[in-house]
Every structure is written in C-alpha cells, then in structure tokens.
Write a protein that holds these residues in place. Structure first.
Motif, mmCIF file in Angstrom:
data_model
loop_
_atom_site.group_PDB
_atom_site.id
_atom_site.type_symbol
_atom_site.label_atom_id
_atom_site.label_comp_id
_atom_site.label_asym_id
_atom_site.label_seq_id
_atom_site.Cartn_x
_atom_site.Cartn_y
_atom_site.Cartn_z
ATOM 1 N N GLY A 1 0.806 -1.214 0.000
ATOM 2 C CA GLY A 1 0.000 0.000 0.000
ATOM 3 C C GLY A 1 0.838 1.261 0.000
ATOM 4 O O GLY A 1 0.550 2.213 -0.743
ATOM 5 N N VAL A 2 1.892 1.284 0.800
ATOM 6 C CA VAL A 2 2.744 2.470 0.888
ATOM 7 C C VAL A 2 3.576 2.649 -0.382
ATOM 8 O O VAL A 2 3.782 3.775 -0.847
ATOM 9 C CB VAL A 2 3.655 2.386 2.138
ATOM 10 N N VAL A 3 4.050 1.555 -0.960
ATOM 11 C CA VAL A 3 4.814 1.631 -2.214
ATOM 12 C C VAL A 3 3.939 2.191 -3.332
ATOM 13 O O VAL A 3 4.373 3.047 -4.115
ATOM 14 C CB VAL A 3 5.369 0.243 -2.602
ATOM 15 N N LEU A 4 2.697 1.736 -3.417
ATOM 16 C CA LEU A 4 1.770 2.256 -4.420
ATOM 17 C C LEU A 4 1.517 3.748 -4.210
ATOM 18 O O LEU A 4 1.453 4.527 -5.163
ATOM 19 C CB LEU A 4 0.437 1.500 -4.366
ATOM 20 N N LEU A 5 1.406 4.154 -2.946
ATOM 21 C CA LEU A 5 1.163 5.562 -2.634
ATOM 22 C C LEU A 5 2.388 6.412 -2.951
ATOM 23 O O LEU A 5 2.267 7.543 -3.455
ATOM 24 C CB LEU A 5 0.796 5.704 -1.150
ATOM 25 N N VAL B 1 -3.598 11.544 1.653
ATOM 26 C CA VAL B 1 -2.503 11.766 0.695
ATOM 27 C C VAL B 1 -2.948 11.385 -0.712
ATOM 28 O O VAL B 1 -2.580 12.054 -1.686
ATOM 29 C CB VAL B 1 -1.252 10.965 1.104
ATOM 30 N N LEU B 2 -3.748 10.339 -0.832
ATOM 31 C CA LEU B 2 -4.226 9.897 -2.141
ATOM 32 C C LEU B 2 -5.026 11.000 -2.840
ATOM 33 O O LEU B 2 -4.942 11.166 -4.061
ATOM 34 C CB LEU B 2 -5.096 8.651 -1.973
ATOM 35 N N LYS B 3 -5.784 11.780 -2.074
ATOM 36 C CA LYS B 3 -6.585 12.862 -2.652
ATOM 37 C C LYS B 3 -5.726 13.991 -3.220
ATOM 38 O O LYS B 3 -6.209 14.815 -3.982
ATOM 39 C CB LYS B 3 -7.535 13.428 -1.595
ATOM 40 N N LEU B 4 -4.438 14.038 -2.849
ATOM 41 C CA LEU B 4 -3.543 15.088 -3.330
ATOM 42 C C LEU B 4 -2.878 14.727 -4.652
ATOM 43 O O LEU B 4 -2.130 15.537 -5.209
ATOM 44 C CB LEU B 4 -2.452 15.368 -2.277
ATOM 45 N N SER B 5 -3.149 13.530 -5.156
ATOM 46 C CA SER B 5 -2.474 13.057 -6.360
ATOM 47 C C SER B 5 -2.866 13.858 -7.598
ATOM 48 O O SER B 5 -4.012 14.276 -7.752
ATOM 49 C CB SER B 5 -2.796 11.575 -6.579
ATOM 50 N N ASP C 1 -4.126 9.684 -12.212
ATOM 51 C CA ASP C 1 -5.169 8.699 -11.963
ATOM 52 C C ASP C 1 -4.737 7.730 -10.856
ATOM 53 O O ASP C 1 -3.588 7.273 -10.834
ATOM 54 C CB ASP C 1 -5.456 7.919 -13.252
ATOM 55 N N THR C 2 -5.674 7.421 -9.948
ATOM 56 C CA THR C 2 -5.349 6.558 -8.797
ATOM 57 C C THR C 2 -6.135 5.248 -8.843
ATOM 58 O O THR C 2 -6.441 4.665 -7.800
ATOM 59 C CB THR C 2 -5.654 7.294 -7.479
ATOM 60 N N ILE D 1 -5.283 2.203 -9.701
ATOM 61 C CA ILE D 1 -4.581 1.062 -9.100
ATOM 62 C C ILE D 1 -4.673 1.112 -7.580
ATOM 63 O O ILE D 1 -4.928 0.094 -6.922
ATOM 64 C CB ILE D 1 -3.102 1.046 -9.547
ATOM 65 N N ASP D 2 -4.489 2.300 -7.028
ATOM 66 C CA ASP D 2 -4.577 2.452 -5.574
ATOM 67 C C ASP D 2 -5.986 2.159 -5.081
ATOM 68 O O ASP D 2 -6.175 1.550 -4.019
ATOM 69 C CB ASP D 2 -4.174 3.876 -5.178
ATOM 70 N N ASN D 3 -6.979 2.596 -5.841
ATOM 71 C CA ASN D 3 -8.369 2.346 -5.453
ATOM 72 C C ASN D 3 -8.703 0.859 -5.503
ATOM 73 O O ASN D 3 -9.398 0.335 -4.618
ATOM 74 C CB ASN D 3 -9.329 3.119 -6.367
ATOM 75 N N ILE D 4 -8.190 0.167 -6.522
ATOM 76 C CA ILE D 4 -8.404 -1.286 -6.614
ATOM 77 C C ILE D 4 -7.777 -1.984 -5.417
ATOM 78 O O ILE D 4 -8.381 -2.877 -4.804
ATOM 79 C CB ILE D 4 -7.822 -1.831 -7.935
ATOM 80 N N HIS D 5 -6.554 -1.569 -5.089
ATOM 81 C CA HIS D 5 -5.882 -2.149 -3.924
ATOM 82 C C HIS D 5 -6.676 -1.885 -2.654
ATOM 83 O O HIS D 5 -6.815 -2.768 -1.791
ATOM 84 C CB HIS D 5 -4.475 -1.564 -3.796
ATOM 85 N N SER D 6 -7.222 -0.688 -2.517
ATOM 86 C CA SER D 6 -8.024 -0.341 -1.337
ATOM 87 C C SER D 6 -9.274 -1.207 -1.250
ATOM 88 O O SER D 6 -9.649 -1.666 -0.164
ATOM 89 C CB SER D 6 -8.415 1.138 -1.378
ATOM 90 N N TYR D 7 -9.919 -1.462 -2.396
ATOM 91 C CA TYR D 7 -11.126 -2.289 -2.390
ATOM 92 C C TYR D 7 -10.801 -3.741 -2.054
ATOM 93 O O TYR D 7 -11.573 -4.417 -1.362
ATOM 94 C CB TYR D 7 -11.833 -2.197 -3.742
ATOM 95 N N ILE D 8 -9.659 -4.216 -2.534
ATOM 96 C CA ILE D 8 -9.216 -5.568 -2.154
ATOM 97 C C ILE D 8 -9.010 -5.644 -0.648
ATOM 98 O O ILE D 8 -9.419 -6.610 0.012
ATOM 99 C CB ILE D 8 -7.919 -5.943 -2.907
ATOM 100 N N TYR D 9 -8.390 -4.620 -0.122
ATOM 101 C CA TYR D 9 -8.139 -4.520 1.319
ATOM 102 C C TYR D 9 -9.454 -4.517 2.091
ATOM 103 O O TYR D 9 -9.610 -5.215 3.100
ATOM 104 C CB TYR D 9 -7.358 -3.234 1.564
ATOM 105 N N ILE D 10 -10.430 -3.746 1.606
ATOM 106 C CA ILE D 10 -11.734 -3.647 2.274
ATOM 107 C C ILE D 10 -12.468 -4.985 2.214
ATOM 108 O O ILE D 10 -13.030 -5.439 3.225
ATOM 109 C CB ILE D 10 -12.582 -2.533 1.623
#
Length: 304
Positions: free
Chosen positions: A152-156, A176-180, A183-184, A186-195
């Motif tokens: 997660g941190v590497v992706l961020l 921090v993701l909102k400051l990108s 396009d995020t 990949i990060d959103n997909i990772h977050s949904y997997i996490y959820i």
C-alpha cells in the motif's frame, strides 16, 4: 517532488497548548503502561501461556504500535507549535497506522476462531489449537500485515502530488491519495481488495459467534464460559470496528465545514480508544489476568 506536508487538523491556542500537551502525554503514557503490564503479566506467568492469552498479548503489542503511530507526532505538533511533517515521516506514519489496523482486525478474527474451537469443540481444542499452530497464526498475522502495508505504501509513494495540505491531525492513506495529480485507479483497486479482505474476516467472525451463541445457550457452563472469555472479545471487536468505520466514513464522506473538534474526535478514535480500553477490558474480565496483576502489585507494595 513533495518534501513536506502541512497538517491542518490542529487548532490549539498558545494559552492552552501546554494543558493539551500534558493531558495527551499522560494519556499516552497510561496507554503504554497498561498494555506493557498486561504483556509482562502474560509473558512471566506460565499459567497464562494458553492460546487465548498469547493472542491477547499480541493484541496489546499491536495496541502499543497503534498508539505510538499517533501520539508522538501530535505531541510534537503541540509542543513546538509545528504543523509540518516530512514526506518520509508522513509515509512512515501511514505505514504503521495501516499496519496497526490490519493486525488488529486479523488478530480479532484469529481470536474469534480460537473461541469458536474452545466452546464448540472443547474436546478437540488442545489437538486443534496446538502451540505450533498458535505461533504460526501469530507469525502469519504479523508477516502478512507487513506485506500488505508495504504494498500500500509503495503504491502511494509512486504518485506525484499537486498539494501539500492535509486537513487532518495525522497522515492517512486517503488524505494523501486525494492530493495526487494523476489517476489513482490502481490504488483504489488495492483499497477495495483490502476492504473486501476485512469484510470477509467480519463475515467469518459473525459466523463463528452465531455458532458460539447456539452452543452457549445449551448449558449454564457454556454460558459462563461465553460471558468470561467471549464477551471481552465482542466488546473489543465492536469498539474497534465502530471506531474504524467512523474514521473511514467521515474521511470519505464527511464535510469539512463541520466542527473541528468533532472531525478530530472521529478521526483519532480508532487510534486512541482501542489501545486504551483493550487491556482494561481483558484485565477486568479475565480472572486469571486480574488475579495475577493484583499479586504483582501487592508484591511491590508490601515490603519483603
């Protein structure tokens, strides 16, 4: 490349800054003290080396990690009236908060499984929950949490950022993701997997407790066992999940026009309340721990 972030969640006047600092420092030290007390009680007392107590010990260790991922930074902000955090410092804080959340949820799922075996299959408990299996579950929890948080941190860290302003008391992945600037997805997909991973853990815990309650209703002995060992776990689980949901829902859908104090309380509850209450709940409800702690205190108070 962003070198510094500015945190905008803290609003403390010069007149009450030291009062806040002392209060938060006392709260942090007390949280560390009660968790360390429970850890040492379990480690030093051989009678408490059963699976349930080993899981509680690891829950307390994780509570120290969670508290330490938040308190030192906020104390530094208040003491030096500084709202700036380095890029590396921000990502480090995100990693440890991420790690704490992942470990807490996984530990609670493992503890639910332990209670399910203890109450629903008592005759097979010691053959199923062997010491080797217990330590394997604990080790897998720590290692998998470290791996998940590292990803997660590497992706961020790969994202270019267009702003340095974070409207929170601490650094968080979503803030921090909102400051990108890019396009995020990949990060959103990772977050949904996490959820979804934690969602299935929650389903597993729910199924475990449905079976536990069914068995507990059959006899007075099982009901007593449920009240003594499962009730603290349920309180801990409910406390953590509700605190985390408050933070996630408010971070994503809350209004920035709300009262600052309300926003801060909802943002830090999952970092402050569970590490403080977990050792108190287990220390008060489990007689073996309570009696051992009392003996240790009496040995120090009464002169030899």
């Amino acid at each position: 490349m962003v070198d510094l972030f500015v945190l905008h969640g803290l609003n403390v006047t010069q007149t009450n800054r030291h009062i806040y600092f002392v209060f938060i420092l006392i709260l942090y030290l007390f949280t560390i003290l009660i968790n360390v007390t429970l850890i040492f009680t379990i480690v030093l007392e051989k009678m408490l080396h059963d699976p349930m107590y080993l899981f509680i010990c690891n829950l307390c260790i994780n509570g120290i990690i969670g508290a330490s991922s938040f308190y030192p930074n906020i104390l530094f902000q208040i003491l030096f009236d500084s709202h700036v955090v380095t890029y590396i410092g921000c990502l480090t804080q995100i990693f440890f908060i991420y790690f704490y959340v992942h470990c807490e949820f996984t530990h609670l799922a493992v503890m639910a499984y332990d209670r399910y075996v203890a109450i629903c299959k008592p005759l097979h408990y010691h053959s199923i929950m062997t010491i080797k299996k217990v330590w394997t579950l604990i080790l897998q929890t720590w290692l998998f949490s470290w791996l998940e948080c590292s990803i997660g941190v590497v992706l961020l860290a790969r994202l270019p950022l267009c702003s340095v302003d974070i409207d929170r008391l601490y650094c968080s992945n979503w803030a921090v993701l909102k400051l990108s600037c890019v396009d995020t997805t990949i990060d959103n997909i990772h977050s949904y997997i996490y959820i979804f991973y934690h969602f299935f853990q929650a389903i597993f815990i729910l199924i475990s407790y449905v079976n536990i309650v069914k068995v507990s209703l059959r006899s007075v002995v099982q009901r007593r066992k449920f009240m003594q060992t499962c009730l603290p776990h349920l309180i801990t689980l409910t406390n953590f999940v509700m605190s985390l949901l408050f933070d996630v829902m408010y971070a994503r859908y809350g209004s920035n026009t709300s009262l600052l104090a309300l926003r801060n309380i909802m943002a830090v509850e999952f970092l402050v309340v569970p590490p403080l209450l977990n050792p108190i709940i287990y220390g008060m409800n489990l007689s073996q721990i309570r009696n051992r702690v009392t003996q240790m205190i009496n040995c120090k108070v009464v002169p030899q």
